[in-house]
Design a protein around this motif. Structure first.
Motif, PDB file in Angstrom:
ATOM      1  N   THR A 174       0.838  -1.205   0.000  1.00  0.00           N
ATOM      2  CA  THR A 174       0.000   0.000   0.000  1.00  0.00           C
ATOM      3  C   THR A 174       0.872   1.254   0.000  1.00  0.00           C
ATOM      4  N   LEU A 175       2.026   1.167   0.658  1.00  0.00           N
ATOM      5  CA  LEU A 175       2.906   2.335   0.732  1.00  0.00           C
ATOM      6  C   LEU A 175       3.628   2.577  -0.593  1.00  0.00           C
ATOM      7  N   ILE A 176       3.619   1.578  -1.466  1.00  0.00           N
ATOM      8  CA  ILE A 176       4.294   1.743  -2.752  1.00  0.00           C
ATOM      9  C   ILE A 176       3.277   2.150  -3.817  1.00  0.00           C
ATOM     10  N   PHE A 177       2.170   1.433  -3.843  1.00  0.00           N
ATOM     11  CA  PHE A 177       1.235   1.642  -4.955  1.00  0.00           C
ATOM     12  C   PHE A 177      -0.024   2.425  -4.568  1.00  0.00           C
ATOM     13  N   TYR A 180      -1.458   6.173   0.221  1.00  0.00           N
ATOM     14  CA  TYR A 180      -1.218   5.695   1.590  1.00  0.00           C
ATOM     15  C   TYR A 180      -1.799   6.599   2.664  1.00  0.00           C
ATOM     16  N   VAL A 181      -1.950   7.909   2.393  1.00  0.00           N
ATOM     17  CA  VAL A 181      -2.517   8.800   3.416  1.00  0.00           C
ATOM     18  C   VAL A 181      -3.970   8.394   3.666  1.00  0.00           C
ATOM     19  N   GLU A 182      -4.697   8.183   2.578  1.00  0.00           N
ATOM     20  CA  GLU A 182      -6.112   7.799   2.666  1.00  0.00           C
ATOM     21  C   GLU A 182      -6.253   6.405   3.299  1.00  0.00           C
ATOM     22  N   GLU A 183      -5.388   5.468   2.862  1.00  0.00           N
ATOM     23  CA  GLU A 183      -5.459   4.083   3.371  1.00  0.00           C
ATOM     24  C   GLU A 183      -5.161   4.022   4.865  1.00  0.00           C
ATOM     25  N   ALA A 187      -7.628   2.584   7.625  1.00  0.00           N
ATOM     26  CA  ALA A 187      -7.223   1.474   8.497  1.00  0.00           C
ATOM     27  C   ALA A 187      -7.417   1.857   9.961  1.00  0.00           C
ATOM     28  N   PHE A 188      -7.058   3.102  10.299  1.00  0.00           N
ATOM     29  CA  PHE A 188      -7.195   3.536  11.694  1.00  0.00           C
ATOM     30  C   PHE A 188      -8.664   3.571  12.105  1.00  0.00           C
ATOM     31  N   ARG A 189      -9.522   4.106  11.219  1.00  0.00           N
ATOM     32  CA  ARG A 189     -10.967   4.162  11.529  1.00  0.00           C
ATOM     33  C   ARG A 189     -11.518   2.757  11.762  1.00  0.00           C
ATOM     34  N   GLU A 218       3.695  10.025  10.855  1.00  0.00           N
ATOM     35  CA  GLU A 218       5.028  10.646  10.819  1.00  0.00           C
ATOM     36  C   GLU A 218       5.765  10.240   9.533  1.00  0.00           C
ATOM     37  N   TRP A 219       5.677   8.932   9.169  1.00  0.00           N
ATOM     38  CA  TRP A 219       6.350   8.453   7.950  1.00  0.00           C
ATOM     39  C   TRP A 219       5.771   9.127   6.701  1.00  0.00           C
ATOM     40  N   THR A 220       4.431   9.294   6.674  1.00  0.00           N
ATOM     41  CA  THR A 220       3.795   9.872   5.470  1.00  0.00           C
ATOM     42  C   THR A 220       4.161  11.342   5.281  1.00  0.00           C
TER      43      THR A 220
END
Ligand SMILES: [Zn+2]
Length: 250
Positions: A174-177, A180-183, A187-189, A218-220
Protein backbone atom coordinates in the motif's frame (compact mmCIF):
# COMPACT_ATOMS: atom_id res chain seq x y z
CA UNK A 1 19.67 -21.14 -8.85
CA UNK A 2 17.97 -20.17 -12.07
CA UNK A 3 17.16 -16.91 -13.80
CA UNK A 4 13.61 -16.35 -14.97
CA UNK A 5 14.70 -17.34 -18.44
CA UNK A 6 15.75 -20.88 -19.29
CA UNK A 7 19.41 -21.18 -18.31
CA UNK A 8 21.02 -23.83 -20.43
CA UNK A 9 19.10 -24.98 -23.48
CA UNK A 10 20.83 -28.38 -23.50
CA UNK A 11 19.70 -29.26 -19.98
CA UNK A 12 16.43 -27.47 -19.30
CA UNK A 13 15.40 -27.54 -15.66
CA UNK A 14 12.31 -25.89 -14.32
CA UNK A 15 12.07 -24.14 -10.95
CA UNK A 16 10.23 -26.18 -8.33
CA UNK A 17 6.90 -24.76 -7.14
CA UNK A 18 7.38 -22.18 -4.32
CA UNK A 19 6.03 -24.47 -1.58
CA UNK A 20 8.77 -27.03 -2.24
CA UNK A 21 11.56 -24.56 -3.00
CA UNK A 22 14.43 -24.92 -0.55
CA UNK A 23 16.53 -21.94 0.46
CA UNK A 24 19.96 -22.20 -1.11
CA UNK A 25 23.20 -20.27 -0.82
CA UNK A 26 23.07 -17.59 -3.56
CA UNK A 27 26.79 -18.06 -4.26
CA UNK A 28 27.14 -21.85 -4.49
CA UNK A 29 23.62 -23.33 -4.35
CA UNK A 30 24.33 -25.31 -1.16
CA UNK A 31 21.29 -26.22 0.92
CA UNK A 32 23.44 -26.06 4.05
CA UNK A 33 22.36 -22.58 5.02
CA UNK A 34 21.17 -21.03 8.28
CA UNK A 35 17.67 -19.51 8.43
CA UNK A 36 17.62 -15.85 7.41
CA UNK A 37 21.06 -16.10 5.70
CA UNK A 38 21.75 -15.83 1.98
CA UNK A 39 25.17 -17.50 1.96
CA UNK A 40 26.40 -20.78 3.42
CA UNK A 41 29.58 -19.07 4.71
CA UNK A 42 31.53 -15.82 4.60
CA UNK A 43 34.27 -17.52 2.53
CA UNK A 44 31.73 -18.66 -0.05
CA UNK A 45 30.35 -15.10 -0.40
CA UNK A 46 33.86 -13.63 -0.68
CA UNK A 47 34.96 -16.15 -3.33
CA UNK A 48 32.03 -15.35 -5.62
CA UNK A 49 32.30 -11.61 -5.03
CA UNK A 50 35.99 -11.72 -5.90
CA UNK A 51 35.26 -13.60 -9.15
CA UNK A 52 32.43 -11.23 -10.04
CA UNK A 53 34.81 -8.27 -9.66
CA UNK A 54 37.30 -10.12 -11.85
CA UNK A 55 34.59 -10.37 -14.53
CA UNK A 56 34.28 -6.57 -14.71
CA UNK A 57 37.38 -6.27 -16.92
CA UNK A 58 35.87 -8.62 -19.49
CA UNK A 59 32.42 -7.03 -19.23
CA UNK A 60 33.83 -3.56 -19.82
CA UNK A 61 35.90 -4.79 -22.77
CA UNK A 62 32.69 -6.21 -24.25
CA UNK A 63 30.90 -2.84 -23.75
CA UNK A 64 28.34 -4.50 -21.53
CA UNK A 65 25.08 -2.72 -20.79
CA UNK A 66 23.58 -5.52 -18.68
CA UNK A 67 24.79 -8.98 -17.69
CA UNK A 68 23.40 -11.84 -15.62
CA UNK A 69 25.21 -14.68 -13.89
CA UNK A 70 23.40 -17.88 -12.98
CA UNK A 71 24.18 -21.54 -12.45
CA UNK A 72 22.69 -25.01 -12.32
CA UNK A 73 24.14 -28.20 -10.91
CA UNK A 74 26.08 -28.78 -14.14
CA UNK A 75 26.78 -25.38 -15.72
CA UNK A 76 27.39 -21.71 -15.08
CA UNK A 77 26.20 -19.07 -17.54
CA UNK A 78 27.12 -15.46 -18.11
CA UNK A 79 24.61 -13.59 -20.28
CA UNK A 80 25.79 -10.32 -21.79
CA UNK A 81 23.88 -7.54 -23.52
CA UNK A 82 26.28 -4.97 -25.03
CA UNK A 83 25.47 -1.27 -25.43
CA UNK A 84 25.20 -1.58 -29.21
CA UNK A 85 22.68 -4.44 -29.39
CA UNK A 86 19.41 -5.68 -27.96
CA UNK A 87 20.46 -9.30 -28.22
CA UNK A 88 21.96 -11.50 -25.55
CA UNK A 89 25.17 -13.48 -25.89
CA UNK A 90 25.55 -16.46 -23.58
CA UNK A 91 28.88 -17.78 -22.28
CA UNK A 92 28.56 -21.22 -20.73
CA UNK A 93 31.08 -23.26 -18.75
CA UNK A 94 30.65 -26.77 -17.42
CA UNK A 95 31.06 -27.33 -13.67
CA UNK A 96 33.64 -30.06 -14.25
CA UNK A 97 34.79 -32.13 -11.27
CA UNK A 98 32.22 -30.47 -9.03
CA UNK A 99 33.64 -26.95 -9.52
CA UNK A 100 31.88 -24.40 -7.33
CA UNK A 101 30.05 -21.75 -9.40
CA UNK A 102 32.73 -19.16 -8.51
CA UNK A 103 35.48 -21.49 -9.77
CA UNK A 104 33.64 -22.30 -13.01
CA UNK A 105 32.92 -18.60 -13.56
CA UNK A 106 36.63 -17.82 -13.18
CA UNK A 107 37.48 -20.42 -15.84
CA UNK A 108 34.74 -19.01 -18.08
CA UNK A 109 36.19 -15.48 -17.78
CA UNK A 110 39.74 -16.69 -18.49
CA UNK A 111 38.58 -18.67 -21.52
CA UNK A 112 36.62 -15.73 -22.96
CA UNK A 113 39.59 -13.44 -22.26
CA UNK A 114 41.97 -15.80 -24.12
CA UNK A 115 39.61 -15.95 -27.08
CA UNK A 116 39.45 -12.16 -27.19
CA UNK A 117 43.27 -11.92 -27.16
CA UNK A 118 43.50 -14.54 -29.91
CA UNK A 119 41.33 -12.34 -32.11
CA UNK A 120 43.31 -9.23 -31.17
CA UNK A 121 46.58 -10.96 -32.07
CA UNK A 122 45.21 -11.48 -35.58
CA UNK A 123 45.29 -7.67 -35.89
CA UNK A 124 41.57 -7.33 -35.41
CA UNK A 125 40.66 -4.04 -33.68
CA UNK A 126 39.62 -4.06 -30.02
CA UNK A 127 35.98 -3.22 -30.73
CA UNK A 128 35.73 -5.71 -33.59
CA UNK A 129 37.25 -8.45 -31.41
CA UNK A 130 34.54 -7.76 -28.82
CA UNK A 131 31.79 -7.64 -31.42
CA UNK A 132 32.96 -10.86 -33.04
CA UNK A 133 33.16 -12.79 -29.75
CA UNK A 134 29.66 -11.67 -28.80
CA UNK A 135 28.20 -12.50 -32.19
CA UNK A 136 29.53 -16.06 -31.96
CA UNK A 137 27.64 -16.50 -28.67
CA UNK A 138 24.37 -14.79 -29.60
CA UNK A 139 21.29 -16.68 -28.38
CA UNK A 140 18.29 -15.27 -30.21
CA UNK A 141 15.85 -17.32 -28.12
CA UNK A 142 16.59 -15.48 -24.90
CA UNK A 143 14.18 -12.65 -24.19
CA UNK A 144 16.29 -9.46 -23.89
CA UNK A 145 14.02 -8.16 -21.10
CA UNK A 146 15.02 -11.09 -18.90
CA UNK A 147 18.43 -9.50 -18.32
CA UNK A 148 17.30 -5.93 -17.61
CA UNK A 149 17.07 -5.42 -13.88
CA UNK A 150 13.83 -4.04 -12.50
CA UNK A 151 14.17 -1.13 -10.21
CA UNK A 152 12.53 -2.39 -7.11
CA UNK A 153 11.18 0.40 -4.91
CA UNK A 154 10.55 -0.40 -1.25
CA UNK A 155 9.53 1.89 1.63
CA UNK A 156 12.30 2.63 4.10
CA UNK A 157 10.83 1.91 7.53
CA UNK A 158 12.20 1.72 11.07
CA UNK A 159 11.58 -1.43 13.10
CA UNK A 160 8.78 0.40 15.00
CA UNK A 161 7.15 1.50 11.76
CA UNK A 162 7.22 -2.07 10.45
CA UNK A 163 5.44 -3.19 13.64
CA UNK A 164 2.99 -0.29 13.26
CA UNK A 165 1.97 -1.57 9.82
CA UNK A 166 1.18 -4.92 11.43
CA UNK A 167 -0.93 -3.29 14.20
CA UNK A 168 -2.92 -1.38 11.60
CA UNK A 169 -3.17 -4.39 9.31
CA UNK A 170 -1.79 -2.46 6.31
CA UNK A 171 0.09 -4.44 3.61
CA UNK A 172 3.49 -2.90 2.82
CA UNK A 173 2.54 -2.68 -0.89
CA UNK A 174 0.00 0.00 0.00
CA UNK A 175 2.91 2.34 0.73
CA UNK A 176 4.29 1.74 -2.75
CA UNK A 177 1.23 1.64 -4.96
CA UNK A 178 -1.68 2.98 -2.94
CA UNK A 179 -2.89 6.37 -1.74
CA UNK A 180 -1.22 5.69 1.59
CA UNK A 181 -2.52 8.80 3.42
CA UNK A 182 -6.11 7.80 2.67
CA UNK A 183 -5.46 4.08 3.37
CA UNK A 184 -3.88 4.93 6.71
CA UNK A 185 -6.96 6.95 7.77
CA UNK A 186 -9.23 4.14 6.64
CA UNK A 187 -7.22 1.47 8.50
CA UNK A 188 -7.19 3.54 11.69
CA UNK A 189 -10.97 4.16 11.53
CA UNK A 190 -11.61 0.45 11.01
CA UNK A 191 -9.35 -0.61 13.89
CA UNK A 192 -10.86 2.07 16.17
CA UNK A 193 -14.35 0.71 15.47
CA UNK A 194 -13.24 -2.64 16.85
CA UNK A 195 -10.77 -1.71 19.59
CA UNK A 196 -11.91 1.68 21.02
CA UNK A 197 -12.80 1.22 24.71
CA UNK A 198 -16.14 3.05 24.10
CA UNK A 199 -16.99 0.26 21.66
CA UNK A 200 -16.08 -2.39 24.19
CA UNK A 201 -12.47 -2.83 23.04
CA UNK A 202 -9.35 -3.31 25.11
CA UNK A 203 -7.75 -0.03 26.29
CA UNK A 204 -4.17 -1.27 26.00
CA UNK A 205 -4.70 -2.64 22.51
CA UNK A 206 -6.24 0.66 21.43
CA UNK A 207 -3.23 2.58 22.80
CA UNK A 208 -0.97 0.38 20.65
CA UNK A 209 -3.06 1.09 17.57
CA UNK A 210 -3.11 4.83 18.28
CA UNK A 211 0.64 4.96 18.65
CA UNK A 212 1.07 2.82 15.48
CA UNK A 213 -1.12 5.32 13.65
CA UNK A 214 0.96 8.27 14.92
CA UNK A 215 4.17 6.56 13.91
CA UNK A 216 2.87 5.95 10.37
CA UNK A 217 1.49 9.51 10.05
CA UNK A 218 5.03 10.65 10.82
CA UNK A 219 6.35 8.45 7.95
CA UNK A 220 3.79 9.87 5.47
CA UNK A 221 4.96 13.43 6.23
CA UNK A 222 8.40 12.72 4.73
CA UNK A 223 8.07 9.29 3.09
CA UNK A 224 11.40 7.64 2.28
CA UNK A 225 12.00 4.83 -0.19
CA UNK A 226 14.98 2.72 -1.17
CA UNK A 227 15.49 1.09 -4.54
CA UNK A 228 17.40 -2.02 -5.58
CA UNK A 229 18.32 -2.95 -9.10
CA UNK A 230 18.22 -6.72 -9.18
CA UNK A 231 16.87 -9.80 -10.93
CA UNK A 232 14.99 -12.71 -9.39
CA UNK A 233 17.06 -15.90 -9.31
CA UNK A 234 20.35 -14.59 -10.72
CA UNK A 235 23.13 -12.08 -10.15
CA UNK A 236 22.78 -8.97 -12.28
CA UNK A 237 25.36 -6.52 -13.57
CA UNK A 238 24.65 -2.95 -14.57
CA UNK A 239 27.28 -1.60 -16.97
CA UNK A 240 26.38 2.04 -16.30
CA UNK A 241 27.27 1.60 -12.65
CA UNK A 242 29.88 -1.13 -13.20
CA UNK A 243 28.24 -3.01 -10.35
CA UNK A 244 26.99 -6.53 -9.58
CA UNK A 245 23.85 -7.03 -7.46
CA UNK A 246 22.83 -10.26 -5.72
CA UNK A 247 19.58 -11.98 -6.73
CA UNK A 248 16.32 -10.53 -5.46
CA UNK A 249 14.88 -12.40 -2.48
CA UNK A 250 12.12 -14.69 -3.71
ZN1 LIG B 1 27.78 -21.15 -0.55
Amino acid sequence: MLCNHELIPKKPRSSPPPETRTRRCVACGSKDIKPGRRYCSKECRQKLQWTLSLSKGLLQTLNTRYAAFSFTEHYVALDVMPTWSNEISRFVYERKSGYAPAHALKELILEAGKEWHRKRSRRISRSFSSQSILEEKTEKDINPDSIKPNTNKTPKLSADQKKALGHLNIPIDTLIFGDYVEELKKAFRQMAKIHHPDKGGDGERFKEIKSAHESMVEWTETPKFQSNSALPGCWSYNGYRNRWSPPLRQ
